[in-house]
Motif scaffolding. Sequence first.
Motif, PDB file in Angstrom:
ATOM      1  N   LEU A 232       0.830  -1.200   0.000  1.00 18.20           N
ATOM      2  CA  LEU A 232       0.000   0.000   0.000  1.00 18.20           C
ATOM      3  C   LEU A 232       0.867   1.253   0.000  1.00 18.20           C
ATOM      4  CD1 LEU A 232      -2.903   1.041   0.055  1.00 18.20           C
ATOM      5  CD2 LEU A 232      -2.753   1.148   2.545  1.00 18.20           C
ATOM      6  N   GLU A 233       1.961   1.235   0.738  1.00 15.35           N
ATOM      7  CA  GLU A 233       2.866   2.392   0.720  1.00 15.35           C
ATOM      8  C   GLU A 233       3.429   2.611  -0.674  1.00 15.35           C
ATOM      9  OE1 GLU A 233       4.651   2.908   5.228  1.00 15.35           O
ATOM     10  OE2 GLU A 233       5.887   1.937   3.704  1.00 15.35           O
ATOM     11  N   GLN A 234       3.834   1.515  -1.333  1.00 16.23           N
ATOM     12  CA  GLN A 234       4.390   1.638  -2.673  1.00 16.23           C
ATOM     13  C   GLN A 234       3.330   2.089  -3.663  1.00 16.23           C
ATOM     14  OE1 GLN A 234       7.737   1.137  -3.211  1.00 16.23           O
ATOM     15  NE2 GLN A 234       7.311   2.064  -5.214  1.00 16.23           N
ATOM     16  N   PHE A 235       2.126   1.569  -3.508  1.00 18.59           N
ATOM     17  CA  PHE A 235       1.023   1.945  -4.395  1.00 18.59           C
ATOM     18  C   PHE A 235       0.717   3.434  -4.281  1.00 18.59           C
ATOM     19  CE2 PHE A 235      -3.573   2.749  -4.788  1.00 18.59           C
ATOM     20  CZ  PHE A 235      -3.781   2.351  -6.098  1.00 18.59           C
ATOM     21  N   SER A 236       0.695   3.951  -3.061  1.00 17.61           N
ATOM     22  CA  SER A 236       0.382   5.369  -2.865  1.00 17.61           C
ATOM     23  C   SER A 236       1.453   6.270  -3.468  1.00 17.61           C
ATOM     24  CB  SER A 236       0.235   5.674  -1.367  1.00 17.61           C
ATOM     25  OG  SER A 236       1.461   5.487  -0.690  1.00 17.61           O
ATOM     26  N   GLU A 237       2.674   5.760  -3.575  1.00 14.17           N
ATOM     27  CA  GLU A 237       3.751   6.552  -4.177  1.00 14.17           C
ATOM     28  C   GLU A 237       3.724   6.487  -5.699  1.00 14.17           C
ATOM     29  OE1 GLU A 237       7.357   5.071  -2.532  1.00 14.17           O
ATOM     30  OE2 GLU A 237       6.888   5.695  -0.464  1.00 14.17           O
ATOM     31  N   ASP A 238       3.295   5.348  -6.227  1.00  9.98           N
ATOM     32  CA  ASP A 238       3.369   5.137  -7.674  1.00  9.98           C
ATOM     33  C   ASP A 238       2.097   5.520  -8.418  1.00  9.98           C
ATOM     34  OD1 ASP A 238       5.865   4.143  -7.188  1.00  9.98           O
ATOM     35  OD2 ASP A 238       5.272   2.034  -7.306  1.00  9.98           O
ATOM     36  N   TYR A 239       0.968   5.540  -7.733  1.00  6.37           N
ATOM     37  CA  TYR A 239      -0.302   5.747  -8.427  1.00  6.37           C
ATOM     38  C   TYR A 239      -0.388   7.154  -8.995  1.00  6.37           C
ATOM     39  CZ  TYR A 239      -5.291   5.596  -9.453  1.00  6.37           C
ATOM     40  OH  TYR A 239      -6.507   5.629 -10.091  1.00  6.37           O
ATOM     41  N   LYS A 240      -0.830   7.224 -10.248  1.00 10.20           N
ATOM     42  CA  LYS A 240      -0.954   8.515 -10.931  1.00 10.20           C
ATOM     43  C   LYS A 240      -2.350   9.079 -10.692  1.00 10.20           C
ATOM     44  CE  LYS A 240       3.136   7.873 -12.624  1.00 10.20           C
ATOM     45  NZ  LYS A 240       4.277   8.616 -12.080  1.00 10.20           N
ATOM     46  N   SER A 241      -2.403  10.279 -10.162  1.00  7.32           N
ATOM     47  CA  SER A 241      -3.695  10.892  -9.868  1.00  7.32           C
ATOM     48  C   SER A 241      -3.545  12.401  -9.907  1.00  7.32           C
ATOM     49  CB  SER A 241      -4.193  10.440  -8.489  1.00  7.32           C
ATOM     50  OG  SER A 241      -5.384  11.096  -8.140  1.00  7.32           O
ATOM     51  N   ASP A 242      -4.697  13.095 -10.058  1.00  7.48           N
ATOM     52  CA  ASP A 242      -4.671  14.558 -10.037  1.00  7.48           C
ATOM     53  C   ASP A 242      -4.253  15.064  -8.660  1.00  7.48           C
ATOM     54  OD1 ASP A 242      -5.499  14.572 -12.640  1.00  7.48           O
ATOM     55  OD2 ASP A 242      -7.621  14.760 -12.154  1.00  7.48           O
ATOM     56  N   ASN A 243      -4.670  14.344  -7.615  1.00  2.00           N
ATOM     57  CA  ASN A 243      -4.290  14.690  -6.246  1.00  2.00           C
ATOM     58  C   ASN A 243      -3.380  13.615  -5.689  1.00  2.00           C
ATOM     59  OD1 ASN A 243      -5.791  17.083  -5.961  1.00  2.00           O
ATOM     60  ND2 ASN A 243      -7.657  15.925  -5.539  1.00  2.00           N
ATOM     61  N   SER A 244      -2.500  14.000  -4.789  1.00  2.00           N
ATOM     62  CA  SER A 244      -1.717  13.001  -4.076  1.00  2.00           C
ATOM     63  C   SER A 244      -2.671  12.181  -3.229  1.00  2.00           C
ATOM     64  CB  SER A 244      -0.677  13.686  -3.197  1.00  2.00           C
ATOM     65  OG  SER A 244       0.242  14.420  -3.985  1.00  2.00           O
ATOM     66  N   LEU A 245      -2.453  10.867  -3.207  1.00  2.00           N
ATOM     67  CA  LEU A 245      -3.391   9.984  -2.513  1.00  2.00           C
ATOM     68  C   LEU A 245      -3.482  10.289  -1.023  1.00  2.00           C
ATOM     69  CD1 LEU A 245      -2.880   6.469  -4.156  1.00  2.00           C
ATOM     70  CD2 LEU A 245      -4.630   8.178  -4.585  1.00  2.00           C
TER      71      LEU A 245
ATOM     72  N   PHE B  78      -6.687   7.237   2.684  1.00  2.00           N
ATOM     73  CA  PHE B  78      -5.247   6.990   2.573  1.00  2.00           C
ATOM     74  C   PHE B  78      -4.469   7.690   3.680  1.00  2.00           C
ATOM     75  CE2 PHE B  78      -6.224   5.410  -1.626  1.00  2.00           C
ATOM     76  CZ  PHE B  78      -5.270   4.428  -1.810  1.00  2.00           C
ATOM     77  N   SER B  79      -4.897   8.871   4.073  1.00  2.22           N
ATOM     78  CA  SER B  79      -4.149   9.594   5.107  1.00  2.22           C
ATOM     79  C   SER B  79      -4.106   8.801   6.411  1.00  2.22           C
ATOM     80  CB  SER B  79      -4.774  10.976   5.338  1.00  2.22           C
ATOM     81  OG  SER B  79      -6.101  10.848   5.812  1.00  2.22           O
ATOM     82  N   TYR B  80      -5.207   8.134   6.758  1.00  2.00           N
ATOM     83  CA  TYR B  80      -5.228   7.335   7.981  1.00  2.00           C
ATOM     84  C   TYR B  80      -4.638   5.939   7.767  1.00  2.00           C
ATOM     85  CZ  TYR B  80      -7.957  10.803  10.538  1.00  2.00           C
ATOM     86  OH  TYR B  80      -8.359  11.957  11.181  1.00  2.00           O
ATOM     87  N   SER B  81      -4.913   5.337   6.620  1.00  2.00           N
ATOM     88  CA  SER B  81      -4.431   3.976   6.379  1.00  2.00           C
ATOM     89  C   SER B  81      -2.913   3.912   6.231  1.00  2.00           C
ATOM     90  CB  SER B  81      -5.105   3.391   5.131  1.00  2.00           C
ATOM     91  OG  SER B  81      -6.480   3.206   5.349  1.00  2.00           O
ATOM     92  N   LEU B  82      -2.308   4.937   5.649  1.00  2.00           N
ATOM     93  CA  LEU B  82      -0.849   4.947   5.526  1.00  2.00           C
ATOM     94  C   LEU B  82      -0.190   5.028   6.896  1.00  2.00           C
ATOM     95  CD1 LEU B  82      -0.356   7.229   2.394  1.00  2.00           C
ATOM     96  CD2 LEU B  82       0.014   4.755   2.569  1.00  2.00           C
TER      97      LEU B  82
END
Length: 433
Positions: free
Chosen positions: A179-192, A198-202
């Motif tokens: 999940l940490e790697q996914f949040s860094e790699d995922y392409k989105s208009d906003n940071s996850l 995501f803010s709590y799950s990370l």
Amino acid sequence: MLIPIFKIMCLAEYNFDFTSVLFVFVHLCRYVHSPTYGQAQRAFEAAQAIHDLNGVASVLMYHPYHLDSLITMSDYFKFVAEHQMAADAVAKCLYALECAWNPMFTPLQGNCQLKFSHETNKPLFKALFTHMINMDRRGCHRSALEVCKLLLSLDSEDPMGALFCIDYFAVRAGEYSWLEQFSEDYKSDNSLWLFPNFSYSLSICRFYLEREQTSQDAHKDNTKATSADLMKQALMLHPSVLKKLVAKVPLKDQAWTKILAHSYFHSDETKIPSLDHLINIYVERSYIIWRLPDLQKLLRDTAKLVIETLEHNRSEAKDWACVREEAFSSEKNEYAHLLVQDFSDAVSSLPPDNLQNFVVDARMGEAMHNAIHAGNPHDVGQAPPPRDVANRNPLAVLFESMLPWVNYGDGGDGIAADEDYQINGHFQENQED
């Protein structure tokens, strides 16, 4: 340059229309109904137009793999607490959908997409989402995570909101590093990390990874933010989550009363429609995680730290408010199409949207109930029927009896149960696990 669209006849009653867009290296695909399937679809729409759930069940008598009918009946069975029947209907739906795949459609390689905007593609998304929730209810969190990944890859616009539950499945499955790697790699208009889930799950992921690390590993990762830092960031960014979690979990420690009395945590709304909606989805989906004492301690200690920080520097509250308003600037709810109850494990006491307008004559259910219990003279001396109908919802039994794969035991009446259910003579029913 576009390769011309060509049709491929499939094993199911509908086929795949395949388009390859070379310059973006993504294959855009869509389901195309065959004439036979189109007739079933029109029959379903006719039953839907007059709010006749019995008519929907009748469609399945002649077209056992009609997708919209299977999904509708699955919703109905779930509503009347017939969860196994609901899961069976979704499994049949997914099997039929997979049988129609073109050999060039390889979604697990990440190079194929089906746009939700095509009406014929929507059943696949709905069936996968329902199957994902069913997997989670059975405790198969890793399987649910993999289905969620597939949903997210099929359409980059994420029409089913897979992005707002993928973190929950990853945490439940113990896939913290992923999940940490996914949040860094995922392409989105906003940071996850700006999204409340995501803010709590990370922070939770970092908390468990810190536990797993040896002292040497911890030294190597000292450049990463700690779980306490991430939790503080989450609470500063989305303070309204705290009050909702305390009420939903629930958290009954006296310390929470004092914490929630502080002005920063006193409200459970941000007055930002999109953000409030996402927070409601997060709390409904993930509240059960916060029943663990260790996570409650992390949340409580960090909340106290946030209060101390604000006492020394009140301007931080304004800074985080600006971040929220910039990240979720729309004045309307951009996620209104995602229903909070769809992310819940609870079974609603009200029928879902696609069932609430259906009208079924209760006398029909009573008649069917009486007929079932009247027995069959040919059943004398035979083994008990495979499915027990005693003490069950009469309407559920009625519609269940109309599904072609259901067998109540035919005994010696000369009508053998057909276990193959071939469609156009091409494929057979998949055997369940």
